[in-house]
Scaffold this motif. Sequence first.
Motif, PDB file in Angstrom:
ATOM      1  N   LEU A   1       0.812  -1.220   0.000  1.00  0.00           N
ATOM      2  CA  LEU A   1       0.000   0.000   0.000  1.00  0.00           C
ATOM      3  C   LEU A   1       0.844   1.268   0.000  1.00  0.00           C
ATOM      4  N   ASP A   2       2.035   1.195   0.575  1.00  0.00           N
ATOM      5  CA  ASP A   2       2.916   2.358   0.722  1.00  0.00           C
ATOM      6  C   ASP A   2       3.630   2.641  -0.601  1.00  0.00           C
ATOM      7  N   THR A   3       2.883   3.197  -1.544  1.00  0.00           N
ATOM      8  CA  THR A   3       3.403   3.367  -2.900  1.00  0.00           C
ATOM      9  C   THR A   3       4.578   4.336  -2.991  1.00  0.00           C
ATOM     10  N   ASP A   4       4.651   5.316  -2.099  1.00  0.00           N
ATOM     11  CA  ASP A   4       5.785   6.236  -2.146  1.00  0.00           C
ATOM     12  C   ASP A   4       6.941   5.788  -1.237  1.00  0.00           C
TER      13      ASP A   4
ATOM     14  N   LEU B   1       1.301   5.523   5.552  1.00  0.00           N
ATOM     15  CA  LEU B   1       0.210   5.450   4.590  1.00  0.00           C
ATOM     16  C   LEU B   1      -0.629   6.707   4.674  1.00  0.00           C
ATOM     17  N   SER B   2      -0.778   7.354   3.547  1.00  0.00           N
ATOM     18  CA  SER B   2      -1.673   8.507   3.457  1.00  0.00           C
ATOM     19  C   SER B   2      -3.080   7.990   3.196  1.00  0.00           C
TER      20      SER B   2
ATOM     21  N   ARG C   1      -1.578  10.339   8.837  1.00  0.00           N
ATOM     22  CA  ARG C   1      -0.794   9.262   8.219  1.00  0.00           C
ATOM     23  C   ARG C   1      -0.864   8.049   9.141  1.00  0.00           C
TER      24      ARG C   1
ATOM     25  N   GLU D   1      -3.231   6.587  -0.270  1.00  0.00           N
ATOM     26  CA  GLU D   1      -2.644   5.254  -0.405  1.00  0.00           C
ATOM     27  C   GLU D   1      -3.573   4.179   0.162  1.00  0.00           C
TER      28      GLU D   1
END
Length: 139
Positions: free
Chosen positions: A32-35, A40-41, A88, A44
């Motif tokens: 899920l933590d794409t960046d 996690l935003s 977050r 996300e």
Amino acid sequence: MSVEVLDGATIVNFVEDEEAFTVSVRDRFDDLDTDQDGLLSYAEMLKELQSLRVFETHFGIDVKTDPEELARVYGSLFEQFDHDLSGRVDLEEFKEETKQMMLAMANGLGFLPVQMVLEEDSLLKKAVERESASASAAA
């Protein structure tokens, strides 16, 4: 997807297996933590929250829900994960809330086996796989 048989004990045993549960939750968090910033935003987590399909189905039939109502529900669900209300979600918050959700599912299922369609990468599928591996090792 696959059809699996599970009960509340399947889920409880998975959650109580600290190593297996932590590894599975960390893997899901990392997906899920794409960046890759370790947090996690809302953006996300939105796809994951949407996959819960809280209001979109009623007795298995898709229903149209007001987009504003859905946004409020998803925002509220995100806040459940965001324990410190920082905007977050860190790994520990994600793990703790995931644990609570899974134990609630286990409680709801009870101890009578049920058949469910599970996604291949879901935590419930991992619980079933863990139980199968344990049964095979014991035999």
